[in-house]
Design a protein around this motif. Structure first.
Motif, mmCIF file in Angstrom:
data_model
loop_
_atom_site.group_PDB
_atom_site.id
_atom_site.type_symbol
_atom_site.label_atom_id
_atom_site.label_comp_id
_atom_site.label_asym_id
_atom_site.label_seq_id
_atom_site.Cartn_x
_atom_site.Cartn_y
_atom_site.Cartn_z
ATOM 1 N N PHE A 1 4.223 -3.655 3.449
ATOM 2 C CA PHE A 1 3.772 -5.036 3.680
ATOM 3 C C PHE A 1 2.720 -5.074 4.778
ATOM 4 O O PHE A 1 1.706 -5.771 4.670
ATOM 5 N N ALA A 2 2.969 -4.301 5.846
ATOM 6 C CA ALA A 2 2.002 -4.263 6.944
ATOM 7 C C ALA A 2 0.645 -3.746 6.446
ATOM 8 O O ALA A 2 -0.406 -4.324 6.737
ATOM 9 N N TRP A 3 0.672 -2.703 5.671
ATOM 10 C CA TRP A 3 -0.566 -2.077 5.181
ATOM 11 C C TRP A 3 -1.308 -3.016 4.230
ATOM 12 O O TRP A 3 -2.511 -3.243 4.373
ATOM 13 N N THR A 4 -0.592 -3.575 3.250
ATOM 14 C CA THR A 4 -1.268 -4.426 2.272
ATOM 15 C C THR A 4 -1.811 -5.693 2.944
ATOM 16 O O THR A 4 -2.878 -6.179 2.575
ATOM 17 N N THR A 5 -1.078 -6.213 3.948
ATOM 18 C CA THR A 5 -1.572 -7.396 4.654
ATOM 19 C C THR A 5 -2.773 -7.046 5.525
ATOM 20 O O THR A 5 -3.750 -7.791 5.584
ATOM 21 N N ALA A 6 -2.674 -5.903 6.206
ATOM 22 C CA ALA A 6 -3.744 -5.510 7.133
ATOM 23 C C ALA A 6 -5.055 -5.281 6.387
ATOM 24 O O ALA A 6 -6.122 -5.634 6.885
ATOM 25 N N ILE A 7 -4.981 -4.704 5.189
ATOM 26 C CA ILE A 7 -6.210 -4.513 4.411
ATOM 27 C C ILE A 7 -6.681 -5.859 3.851
ATOM 28 O O ILE A 7 -7.855 -6.211 3.923
ATOM 29 N N HIS A 8 -5.744 -6.633 3.329
ATOM 30 C CA HIS A 8 -6.128 -7.922 2.740
ATOM 31 C C HIS A 8 -6.873 -8.815 3.731
ATOM 32 O O HIS A 8 -7.890 -9.399 3.397
ATOM 33 N N ILE A 9 -6.369 -8.901 4.970
ATOM 34 C CA ILE A 9 -6.894 -9.910 5.906
ATOM 35 C C ILE A 9 -8.357 -9.675 6.253
ATOM 36 O O ILE A 9 -9.078 -10.603 6.626
ATOM 37 N N ILE A 10 -8.833 -8.440 6.075
ATOM 38 C CA ILE A 10 -10.252 -8.160 6.323
ATOM 39 C C ILE A 10 -11.128 -9.091 5.482
ATOM 40 O O ILE A 10 -12.106 -9.665 5.972
ATOM 41 N N PHE A 11 -10.749 -9.248 4.218
ATOM 42 C CA PHE A 11 -11.632 -9.927 3.261
ATOM 43 C C PHE A 11 -11.626 -11.446 3.445
ATOM 44 O O PHE A 11 -12.688 -12.050 3.555
ATOM 45 N N VAL B 1 -7.894 -9.978 -5.298
ATOM 46 C CA VAL B 1 -6.982 -9.017 -5.931
ATOM 47 C C VAL B 1 -5.978 -8.449 -4.932
ATOM 48 O O VAL B 1 -4.845 -8.132 -5.296
ATOM 49 N N THR B 2 -6.382 -8.355 -3.659
ATOM 50 C CA THR B 2 -5.401 -7.879 -2.674
ATOM 51 C C THR B 2 -4.457 -9.006 -2.263
ATOM 52 O O THR B 2 -3.324 -8.755 -1.871
ATOM 53 N N GLY B 3 -4.929 -10.241 -2.381
ATOM 54 C CA GLY B 3 -4.091 -11.380 -1.999
ATOM 55 C C GLY B 3 -2.981 -11.641 -2.998
ATOM 56 O O GLY B 3 -1.864 -12.017 -2.619
ATOM 57 N N ILE B 4 -3.264 -11.429 -4.271
ATOM 58 C CA ILE B 4 -2.248 -11.688 -5.292
ATOM 59 C C ILE B 4 -1.063 -10.743 -5.093
ATOM 60 O O ILE B 4 0.091 -11.094 -5.338
ATOM 61 N N VAL B 5 -1.336 -9.555 -4.567
ATOM 62 C CA VAL B 5 -0.245 -8.612 -4.265
ATOM 63 C C VAL B 5 0.729 -9.235 -3.266
ATOM 64 O O VAL B 5 1.946 -9.171 -3.436
ATOM 65 N N LEU B 6 0.168 -9.872 -2.238
ATOM 66 C CA LEU B 6 1.036 -10.448 -1.201
ATOM 67 C C LEU B 6 1.908 -11.558 -1.763
ATOM 68 O O LEU B 6 3.073 -11.705 -1.400
ATOM 69 N N GLU B 7 1.337 -12.358 -2.659
ATOM 70 C CA GLU B 7 2.092 -13.466 -3.255
ATOM 71 C C GLU B 7 3.337 -12.953 -3.993
ATOM 72 O O GLU B 7 4.343 -13.636 -4.073
ATOM 73 N N LEU C 1 7.224 5.355 -3.672
ATOM 74 C CA LEU C 1 6.209 5.506 -4.719
ATOM 75 C C LEU C 1 5.128 4.427 -4.606
ATOM 76 O O LEU C 1 3.922 4.732 -4.628
ATOM 77 N N THR C 2 5.542 3.180 -4.473
ATOM 78 C CA THR C 2 4.534 2.113 -4.402
ATOM 79 C C THR C 2 3.777 2.177 -3.082
ATOM 80 O O THR C 2 2.582 1.881 -3.037
ATOM 81 N N LEU C 3 4.480 2.580 -2.015
ATOM 82 C CA LEU C 3 3.785 2.705 -0.724
ATOM 83 C C LEU C 3 2.653 3.724 -0.819
ATOM 84 O O LEU C 3 1.514 3.444 -0.419
ATOM 85 N N VAL C 4 2.955 4.883 -1.400
ATOM 86 C CA VAL C 4 1.927 5.909 -1.558
ATOM 87 C C VAL C 4 0.790 5.382 -2.439
ATOM 88 O O VAL C 4 -0.395 5.555 -2.139
ATOM 89 N N GLY C 5 1.165 4.679 -3.507
ATOM 90 C CA GLY C 5 0.161 4.101 -4.398
ATOM 91 C C GLY C 5 -0.770 3.152 -3.656
ATOM 92 O O GLY C 5 -1.986 3.182 -3.844
ATOM 93 N N PHE C 6 -0.193 2.311 -2.797
ATOM 94 C CA PHE C 6 -1.022 1.348 -2.073
ATOM 95 C C PHE C 6 -1.892 2.021 -1.016
ATOM 96 O O PHE C 6 -3.030 1.604 -0.802
ATOM 97 N N VAL C 7 -1.343 3.039 -0.368
ATOM 98 C CA VAL C 7 -2.153 3.726 0.641
ATOM 99 C C VAL C 7 -3.377 4.336 -0.040
ATOM 100 O O VAL C 7 -4.515 4.157 0.411
#
Lengths: 465, 331
Positions: free
Chosen positions: A12-22, A68-74, A416-422
Motif C-alpha cells: 500500500f505504501a509503495w502503490t500510494t507513494a508512486i501514485h501521488i507523484i502524478f 491507472v495507478t489510482g484505480i489500484v488504490l480504490e 506475489l502482488t508486492l513483487v509485481g507492483f515493485v
C-alpha cells in the motif's frame, strides 16, 4: 515470503507513494493550463496556445498514469484491508464513492475534450473544459482528503454492529466529513501541488535554457509564471505549516511527539536539530537513553504549543502504540528543509527578476534544474510524516492497521502482488520519465511564422504582444 | 426533515437498499457498455491490418477511455460505501484475480498513450501488442470475476469462469465493432465481419452460460426458468440478430445501442439471479449487507445530485466527438 500484514503495508505504501507523484503534478499544473488556455482564447498571443499545447501533452501523459495507478488504490482497500473496509466502509467508503461521482467523472470526461477536442468545440467550451478539468482534479483532492483526515481525527460516528460484526456507524456526517483536519490538509496539499508543479516546469525550462538557444522565449515565459506561483505558495506553506503543526499537536499528540522525537512528557521540550539512535537493535523507536541529539531549548514546545514552556506529551505514554518515529522525525526535517530551500529559491528569483537579470544567473538556473523533482519529494516526505506518524493506527485510536488486513490473505499471495507492483510500477515510472524527457527534448512546436527556420528563437510572436 | 429521522428512516420511505443494489449493477453495466466498447476496439486492433483504420481506432478511444473507466471506479466506490462487506469479501477472496484485472487495465490505459510517443516500428509493435493484450484480458478477467461472484466461487481458473470471461470478451468486441464503424468515414467490411462473428459467438456463449447455471449450480434452476430470465435471453437473441442486420446495413450507431442493451440485459440477469443474496460465499443477503440508514440516505442524496450531472458530462463528451474521426485527431 513475507508476512501478509507486512507485505500489505509495504504494497500500500509503495502503490500510494508512486501514485501521488502524478496527481500532485496534474493538480498543480491544472491552474497553469487554465491560465494559458484563457490567454489563448482571449487572443493574447500565439505563445499561449503553444504553452498550453506543450504542457497539456505532459499533463495528459501524467494524468493517464495517475488514473491507472489510482484505480489500484480504490480496490486495494478491499483486496488487502478487507477487515478495515468492512469496519469503516459505512463512513470511509462514502467520500471515495463521492470522489468518483462528483469529481473524477467531471475531470476525466472534460479531459477528453481538453486534450483532443480543440477543433471540435468552440473557444468558450474549450476554456470551460480546461476549467472543469482543474475543478475536477481539485474536487478529487477534497474527497480523498476528507477520507484521509477522518483516519487522522475520526469524528461523527459510534461503534455498532452489522451482520454480527462490530463496525463504525456514522452519526453525524458533517462532523465526520468536515473535520478541522480536512481544511488544514487540503490547503497544505493543494499549495504543495502548485509549488511542486511550478518547480517541475521551472526546472525543465531552465534545463532547456541552459542546453539550447532554441525557442528560449517560450521557456522564459514558463519560468516567469512558475516563479510567480512559487512566490505565493512557498512562503504560504511555511506560515500555514507552522499553524498546522499546532493543530496536529492538539489532535494527534503521539504524531507530534514522533515528529519531535520527544520521549518523555515535559514542559519546554527542546527542538532537536538532529537525533540519532545509538542502540543498533532499536533504530526506529529509541528511548531517551538510546538517542544522541542536539536540540534548541524549548523549541519543540514553542512550535507545538505556541508557548516556550508548553507541555508536550512524550512517546513513552503511548506504550506499544507508537510509530517508527525516527522515520517521521527525519522525513519531517527533510520536508521542512526543502520548504525553506523553496522559499530561498523563490526570493532569489524574484530579486534577480526585479533587477532585470532573471535569465542571466546561471547558478539560479542550475538550482531550478536540480529542484525540478524536489517539490514532489517534499510531498512524499510530508505524506510519510502524516501516514507513518499515525501508526500503528489505521484510524487513530480506533482501529490498528494490523487488525484491518484481509483475514484470508496468505503470505504467498501478498508477496506475489508486492513483487509485481515493485516491478510493474518501476517500469511505469521509468517509461513516464523517459517520455517526459523525450517531449522536453523535442520542445514545443515552432511558432507559425517561423516554420522555415526551425532553429530561430521562438520570441517573434512574444515580442508582438 | 429532521436530522433524527434521517438516521431512522429511509428518504421518503423509499426502498433504498434495493435501489442501491440496482445502482451497483447499473454502474457495472455502464462500464461494460462504454468502456467495453473501448476494450472491443483494442481486441479488434489486433485483428485489423489496415493502418489507417487502426489509427482511427486509437483516435476514437483516446478522448473516451479515461472517462469510461471511471464507471468501474464508481462501481468499486459505491460498493465500498453502501455494501462494504461485499466490497471487502469479493475483492479479498478474489485477491489475485483483482490484481489481474487491475494489471490488464493499467496496460490497456497506458499502452496507446505510450505507443504514440515514438514512431519506430519496434516501439509501436510492443505497445500495440500490449494494448491488444490489456484490452482482451481486462474484460476476460472481469467476466471471471462476475462468474465467481454469481456462483460463490473464488477460483482463478474454472469452466464457468472461462465461459463468462469469453462472454464479456465477445460482448466487448461486439460493442467495439459497432463503435469502430461509427468512427470511420468509410465503413469497414472487415470490421462488420468480425462484429457479426463475435455477435454469434456471444449468443452461443451466453446461452451456454445460462444452460450451465441451470444444470450445475445449486438453487439456480428455478430462477433460470423464470419468465424474467427467459425473457432476457429471448430479448438478447432478438437484439443479437438486430445488431447483425444493423451493422451490415451501415447503421453502426443503432448497432452500438443494440449492443448496449444486450450489456444491460446480461448484467440485469446477473443481478436477478443473485438476488436476494448479494454475496453467496457467506450467504449474505442484500438487506444485511447494507450500511446504516443515515449512511444510505447521505449516499442517496449524493447520487441524486450528481448522477444527472455525470450523464450530462458524457452527453457533452460523446457529442463533441460524434461522427467519424477527423484528420489529425488522436494522440
Amino acid at each position: 515470503m513475507v508476512d501478509p500484514v507486512l507485505a500489505s503495508r509495504i504494497q500500500f505504501a509503495w502503490t500510494t507513494a508512486i501514485h501521488i507523484i502524478f496527481p500532485t503534478l496534474t493538480m498543480g499544473l491544472a491552474p497553469f493550463l487554465v491560465y494559458w488556455t484563457w490567454k489563448e482564447v482571449r487572443g493574447d498571443g500565439e505563445v499561449y496556445a503553444r504553452l498550453r499545447r506543450f504542457w497539456a501533452k505532459i499533463f495528459g501523459l501524467t494524468f493517464v498514469v495517475g488514473t491507472v495507478t489510482g484505480i489500484v488504490l480504490e480496490f486495494e482497500f478491499g483486496t488487502n484491508f478487507a477487515a478495515y473496509s468492512s469496519a469503516v466502509g459505512g463512513i470511509f467508503g462514502g467520500p471515495l464513492a463521492t470522489e468518483g461521482l462528483m469529481a473524477f467523472f467531471l475531470e476525466s470526461t472534460m479531459l477528453g475534450i481538453f486534450l483532443f477536442g480543440r477543433n471540435r468545440v468552440s473557444d468558450r467550451m474549450y476554456l470551460v473544459s480546461a476549467f472543469l478539468v482543474a475543478l475536477g482534479s481539485w474536487l478529487s483532492a477534497v474527497w480523498i482528503l476528507i477520507a484521509n483526515s477522518w483516519m487522522q481525527t475520526p469524528a461523527g460516528f459510534e461503534m455498532g454492529t452489522r451482520a454480527g460484526q462490530e463496525v463504525a456507524v456514522i452519526t453525524d456526517p458533517v462532523a465526520a466529513y468536515l473535520t478541522p483536519r480536512f481544511f488544514w490538509m487540503f490547503s497544505h496539499m493543494q499549495m504543495a501541488a502548485v509549488l511542486s508543479a511550478a518547480l517541475f516546469i521551472a526546472g525543465i525550462a531552465s534545463y532547456k535554457l541552459l542546453t539550447t538557444d532554441d525557442r528560449s522565449e517560450f521557456w522564459k515565459k514558463t519560468i516567469k509564471v512558475a516563479v510567480v506561483a512559487m512566490l505565493i505558495t512557498a512562503p504560504f506553506q511555511a506560515v500555514q505549516g507552522d499553524a498546522y503543526g499546532r493543530h496536529v499537536h492538539d489532535t494527534q499528540p503521539a504524531k507530534m511527539a514522533a515528529i519531535e522525537a520527544t520521549w518523555e512528557t515535559q514542559t519546554g521540550a527542546p527542538l532537536y536539530l538532529f537525533a540519532f539512535p545509538t542502540n543498533p537493535d532499536n533504530l526506529m523507536t529509541p528511548t531517551e537513553e538510546e538517542m544522541i541529539a542536539l536540540g534548541i531549548p524549548n523549541g519543540a514546545s514553542l512550535l507545538a504549543t505556541g508557548e516556550l514552556n508548553g507541555e508536550m506529551v512524550g512517546l513513552e505514554e503511548f506504550g506499544d502504540d507508537i510509530p517508527p518515529f525516527m522515520l517521521v522525525f527525519w522525513s519531517f526535517r527533510a520536508m521542512v528543509g526543502l520548504g525553506l530551500w523553496f522559499i530561498l529559491l523563490a526570493f532569489w528569483a524574484a530579486y534577480r527578476w526585479r533587477k532585470g537579470e532573471l535569465f542571466e544567473d546561471t547558478l539560479l538556473q542550475k538550482s531550478f534544474v536540480a529542484s525540478a523533482g524536489l517539490g514532489v519529494l517534499a510531498v512524499e516526505l510530508g505524506w510519510m510524516v502524516t501516514e507513518i506518524g499515525r501508526q500503528p493506527w489505521a484510524i487513530q485510536d480506533v482501529l490498528r492497521v494490523s487488525d484491518g488486513v484481509s483475514p484470508g490473505l496468505t503470505g504467498g499471495e501478498a508477496t506475489l502482488t508486492l513483487v509485481g507492483f515493485v516491478l510493474g510500477y518501476t517500469v511505469l515510472l521509468s517509461t513516464w520519465a523517459y517520455i517526459v524527457y523525450r517531449l522536453v527534448r523535442a520542445g514545443p512546436d515552432a511558432p507559425s511564422d517561423e516554420t522555415s527556420s526551425p532553429t530561430a528563437d521562438g520570441g517573434v510572436e512574444v515580442s508582438a504582444e | 426533515m429532521m436530522p433524527l429521522s434521517l438516521a431512522d428512516t429511509y428518504l421518503l420511505g423509499l426502498p433504498l437498499v434495493e435501489m442501491w443494489y440496482v445502482v451497483i449493477f447499473l454502474t457495472l453495466a455502464m462500464f461494460l457498455w462504454l468502456d467495453g466498447s473501448n476494450f472491443g476496439i483494442g481486441i479488434l486492433f489486433g485483428m485489423v491490418d489496415d493502418e489507417e483504420i487502426k489509427e482511427s481506432m486509437l483516435a476514437a478511444v483516446a478522448p473516451l477511455w479515461d472517462g469510461t473507466e471511471v464507471w468501474l471506479i464508481v462501481f468499486g466506490g459505491a460498493m465500498f460505501a453502501v455494501f462494504p462487506d461485499v466490497y471487502a469479501g469479493l475483492f479479498s477472496e478474489n485477491y489475485l484475480l483483482m490484481f489481474l484485472i487491475l494489471g490488464a487495465l493499467i496496460i490497456r490505459g497506458v499502452s496507446p498513450e505510450f505507443r504514440e510517443q515514438r514512431h519506430d516500428a519496434s516501439w509501436q509493435r510492443v505497445w500495440g501488442v500490449l494494448f491488444v493484450s490489456g484490452s482482451t484480458l481486462a474484460p476476460f478477467f472481469l467476466g471471471v470475476f462476475t462468474a465467481n461472484w454469481l456462483i460463490g466461487s473464488t477460483s482463478l481458473l474454472s469452466l464457468p469462469g472461462v465461459v463468462v470471461g469469453l462472454v464479456v470478451v465477445t460482448l466487448s468486441a461486439v460493442e467495439g465493432a459497432a463503435f469502430t464503424n461509427m468512427k470511420l468515414e468509410e465503413k469497414s467490411a472487415t470490421v462488420n465481419t468480425y462484429g457479426t462473428i463475435f455477435q454469434v459467438a456471444y449468443l452461443v456463449l451466453a446461452v451456454t452460460t445460462v444452460g450451465y447455471l441451470y444444470l450445475f449450480v445449486e438453487g439456480m434452476a428455478a430462477k433460470v426458468l423464470s419468465p424474467f430470465a427467459l425473457g432476457l435471453v429471448a430479448l438478447t437473441a432478438i437484439l443479437g440478430i438486430a445488431y447483425i442486420v444493423l451493422l451490415q446495413s451501415g447503421q453502426s450507431l443503432y448497432a452500438f445501442v443494440t449492443a448496449g442493451v444486450q450489456t444491460f440485459g446480461l448484467i440485469a440477469l446477473v443481478g436477478f439471479l443473485l438476488y436476494p443474496t448479494i454475496y453467496p460465499i457467506d450467504g449474505l443477503i442484500v438487506q444485511d449487507a447494507a450500511v446504516s440508514v443515515l449512511a444510505m440516505n447521505v449516499m442517496t442524496v449524493v447520487l441524486v445530485i450528481f448522477l444527472p450531472l455525470v450523464l450530462l458530462y458524457f452527453a457533452v463528451l460523446y457529442n463533441a466527438f460524434r461522427g467519424p474521426v477527423q484528420a489529425g485527431e488522436g494522440y
